[in-house]
Design an enzyme around this catalytic site. Structure first.
Site, PDB file in Angstrom:
ATOM      1  N   LYS A  94      -6.563   4.797   9.096  1.00 41.80           N
ATOM      2  CA  LYS A  94      -7.425   5.415   7.968  1.00 41.80           C
ATOM      3  C   LYS A  94      -8.290   6.512   8.378  1.00 41.80           C
ATOM      4  O   LYS A  94      -9.052   6.083   9.433  1.00 41.80           O
ATOM      5  CB  LYS A  94      -8.273   4.335   7.066  1.00 41.80           C
ATOM      6  N   SER A 117     -12.847  -3.805  -0.960  1.00 38.85           N
ATOM      7  CA  SER A 117     -13.147  -3.243   0.405  1.00 38.85           C
ATOM      8  C   SER A 117     -14.764  -3.164   0.530  1.00 38.85           C
ATOM      9  O   SER A 117     -15.208  -2.439  -0.540  1.00 38.85           O
ATOM     10  CB  SER A 117     -12.568  -2.029   0.840  1.00 38.85           C
ATOM     11  N   ARG A 159       0.750  -1.308  -0.202  1.00 43.78           N
ATOM     12  CA  ARG A 159      -0.095  -0.140  -0.083  1.00 43.78           C
ATOM     13  C   ARG A 159       0.759   1.069  -0.027  1.00 43.78           C
ATOM     14  O   ARG A 159       1.556   1.666   0.976  1.00 43.78           O
ATOM     15  CB  ARG A 159      -1.057  -0.031   1.256  1.00 43.78           C
TER      16      ARG A 159
END
Length: 213
Positions: free
Chosen positions: A140, A111, A42
Site C-alpha cells: 500500500k 482498519s 481485495r
C-alpha cells in the site's frame, strides 16, 4: 455471525498483481490448503459485475473449506455475493453504516492506526480490527509503519480481536509476540511467494508459535 479469534490466525488478502498467469481462485485455494484461516477479496480495478462474479466464485470456494470470506471496501458486493462481511478503511463507509446495510449477522472489519480510531470502530459495531503497518510494506503506497507500542496499546484498548497487517513475513512475525494480536494479515508474504501453499503453511506455523510465546 461472531468473529472467532482462531479464524483470524492467518488472514490472507488477495492481490492480482501476483497472478503471473494463474487464476486468483487457484491461488486462494492453495493459500487455504496451506493454512489460511480467513480470506479478504481485495479488488481495486474490477467493475461491479466482474467483481461480483469473482466474489460469488470465491464465496463458493471459501464455503467449501469452511473459511470466512470478507470483501474489501464494498458492502454492496458483500451483500450481493452473500460474503461473510466487509472490511473498511478509514476513508470508506463508516462501520455503523455498514452494519445497517449488512445486518447483524455479517462481519465488519475496520482498519485502524490509532487508539481513537480503534475505539470508534468498536463503538460503531466492528467485529475485528486490522492494524498496521506493522512493518514497512510495498503493498500500500500510503502505509506508514507504526510502532509496536501503538499496536500493543490498541490491543489493550479494545475488546474485539486485532490482526496486524503490513510487511509481515516469516522472518519478522516473531517480533509481534506479546503485542496482544490474535493473528496476522498478509498479502505478498503468501501470494507473492513461488509456492503459495508452502508459504502459507510456514507462516501459519510461525504465527502460532508467536501467539504462544
Amino acid at each position: 455471525m461472531r468473529c472467532r479469534k482462531e479464524d483470524l490466525t492467518l488472514y490472507a488478502v488477495t492481490d492480482r498483481r501476483w497472478l503471473k498467469g494463474e487464476s486468483l481462485y487457484s491461488q486462494v485455494e492453495k493459500a487455504i490448503k496451506g493454512g489460511a484461516t480467513f480470506v479478504q477479496l481485495r479488488e481495486k480495478g474490477l467493475d461491479f459485475q466482474d467483481f461480483l462474479e469473482e466474489a460469488k466464485e470465491m464465496k463458493g470456494l471459501c464455503r467449501q473449506y469452511g473459511v470466512p470470506l470478507i470483501i474489501n471496501d464494498n458492502a454492496d458486493i458483500a451483500l450481493a455475493a452473500d460474503a461473510d462481511g466487509v472490511h473498511l478503511g478509514q476513508g470508506d463507509m463508516k462501520a455503523a453504516d455498514a452494519r445497517r446495510r449488512l445486518g447483524k449477522n455479517k462481519l465488519i472489519g475496520v482498519s485502524a492506526r490509532t487508539v481513537e480510531q480503534a475505539l470508534l470502530a468498536q463503538q460503531q459495531g466492528a467485529d475485528y480490527l486490522g492494524v498496521g503497518a506493522a512493518f514497512s510494506t510495498g503493498s500500500k503506497a500510503d502505509a506508514v509503519q507504526m510502532s509496536h507500542e501503538t499496536l500493543k496499546a490498541i490491543c489493550q484498548a479494545v475488546r474485539i480481536p486485532v490482526v496486524a497487517i503490513g510487511g509481515i513475513t516469516r522472518d519478522n512475525v516473531a517480533e509481534l509476540a506479546g503485542s496482544g494480536i490474535c493473528g496476522i494479515a498478509v498479502i505478498s508474504g503468501i501470494f507473492g511467494q513461488k509456492d503459495i501453499q508452502a508459504a502459507a503453511a510456514e507462516l501459519k506455523e510461525q504465527t502460532l508459535r508467536m501467539l504462544r510465546a
